[in-house]
Write a protein that holds these residues in place. Structure first.
Motif, PDB file in Angstrom:
ATOM      1  N   ALA A 193       4.496  -3.702  -0.217  1.00 11.33           N
ATOM      2  CA  ALA A 193       4.940  -3.700  -1.608  1.00 11.33           C
ATOM      3  C   ALA A 193       3.844  -4.200  -2.543  1.00 11.33           C
ATOM      4  N   GLU A 194       3.128  -5.238  -2.101  1.00 13.46           N
ATOM      5  CA  GLU A 194       2.043  -5.763  -2.945  1.00 13.46           C
ATOM      6  C   GLU A 194       0.938  -4.729  -3.111  1.00 13.46           C
ATOM      7  N   ALA A 195       0.588  -4.049  -2.044  1.00 18.91           N
ATOM      8  CA  ALA A 195      -0.453  -3.030  -2.128  1.00 18.91           C
ATOM      9  C   ALA A 195      -0.037  -1.893  -3.048  1.00 18.91           C
ATOM     10  N   ALA A 196       1.212  -1.446  -2.926  1.00 13.93           N
ATOM     11  CA  ALA A 196       1.693  -0.362  -3.779  1.00 13.93           C
ATOM     12  C   ALA A 196       1.757  -0.799  -5.238  1.00 13.93           C
ATOM     13  N   THR A 197       2.127  -2.048  -5.476  1.00 10.34           N
ATOM     14  CA  THR A 197       2.171  -2.564  -6.843  1.00 10.34           C
ATOM     15  C   THR A 197       0.767  -2.607  -7.441  1.00 10.34           C
ATOM     16  N   HIS A 198      -0.187  -3.022  -6.642  1.00 11.80           N
ATOM     17  CA  HIS A 198      -1.589  -3.029  -7.080  1.00 11.80           C
ATOM     18  C   HIS A 198      -2.039  -1.613  -7.414  1.00 11.80           C
ATOM     19  N   ALA A 199      -1.733  -0.671  -6.532  1.00 12.48           N
ATOM     20  CA  ALA A 199      -2.128   0.720  -6.762  1.00 12.48           C
ATOM     21  C   ALA A 199      -1.493   1.275  -8.025  1.00 12.48           C
ATOM     22  N   ALA A 200      -0.204   1.024  -8.196  1.00 12.48           N
ATOM     23  CA  ALA A 200       0.490   1.519  -9.383  1.00 12.48           C
ATOM     24  C   ALA A 200      -0.121   0.945 -10.660  1.00 12.48           C
ATOM     25  N   THR A 201      -0.488  -0.324 -10.610  1.00  9.53           N
ATOM     26  CA  THR A 201      -1.115  -0.950 -11.775  1.00  9.53           C
ATOM     27  C   THR A 201      -2.439  -0.280 -12.114  1.00  9.53           C
ATOM     28  N   GLU A 202      -3.206   0.063 -11.102  1.00  4.79           N
ATOM     29  CA  GLU A 202      -4.468   0.751 -11.349  1.00  4.79           C
ATOM     30  C   GLU A 202      -4.244   2.138 -11.958  1.00  4.79           C
TER      31      GLU A 202
END
Length: 242
Positions: A193-202
């Motif tokens: 979830a943290e990785a996907a949240t980071h990706a979405a933010t980018e």
């Protein structure tokens, strides 16, 4: 969705699937896993980063739901399924029933459905961006159309980031207070979830820059990313996995 992804025609020797799957004829959730992966790998504009981020958050939410269900006391007893411990016995840290486990599982189930739909929304938003960029360069409405499409495209990953932050926080709660035999599953949910949240933010950042958009959505996405990152740190002593 990353608006910088190009859409040239296929060329000899390309490495994508020989039978690419074109999503859009039915909801994203109805595709088999193999079809989805073929579609991602194919040389076509969607599904792309945003869709993958949405599916990742949905997968993490499913893990949270599973851990929550294994962290509820069995009806009529203090025993926890799979733990070999009695609720409140103190035999293992976190071996007591997770308060609100049933509600957490239901919330994770609902979010999983909602965020998976964002994969469809991401593909639709990208289609709007492509349509805007394909307008004739001398079309007086082209610039405004591109900017509006990018603004719409930025909204989707903000929602994905919000879902990811919730999953990361809930996964940390399950890891720290739920069935200890499933702590690895809960931690996997948090990290995904943290990785996907980071990706979405980018992705929000990219669209904001390309469209010279208001920075408020990006600030919101970054706040969600910070929440997810904090959930990761809550599971370790030094912010790093062993």
């Amino acid at each position: 969705m990353g608006a910088s992804r190009s859409t040239p025609g296929l060329s000899p020797g390309s490495s994508e699937s020989s039978h690419p799957v074109h999503l859009g004829d039915r909801p994203f959730r109805e595709y088999a896993l193999g079809e989805y992966l073929d579609a991602v790998a194919a040389r076509q504009p969607a599904p792309s980063g945003g869709g993958v981020a949405a599916v990742t958050v949905a997968s993490a939410a499913a893990l949270v739901a599973m851990v929550a269900r294994y962290s509820a006391a069995l009806p009529g007893s203090g025993a926890l399924p799979g733990s070999g411990a009695q609720a409140g016995s103190g035999a293992l840290p976190g071996s007591g029933a997770l308060p609100g486990a049933a509600e957490l599982a239901a919330e994770a189930d609902a979010l999983r459905v909602q965020v998976l739909a964002e994969a469809d929304a991401d593909a639709a938003a990208y289609a709007e961006v492509l349509a805007a960029y394909r307008l004739p360069r001398d079309d007086p409405a082209r610039a405004d159309r591109i900017r509006a499409a990018l603004a719409g495209a930025a909204e989707v990953p903000v929602r994905i980031a919000a879902a990811g932050a919730w999953v990361a926080t809930s996964g940390a709660r399950a890891a720290l207070g739920g069935n200890p035999n499933l702590v690895g599953d809960a931690m996997t949910a948090v990290l995904l979830a943290e990785a996907a949240t980071h990706a979405a933010t980018e992705l929000v950042r990219i669209n904001t820059r390309l469209g010279e958009l208001d920075a408020s959505p990006l600030a919101t996405a970054r706040a969600h990313r910070a929440t997810a990152a904090a959930a990761c740190r809550a599971l370790t002593t030094d912010g790093e996995s062993d």
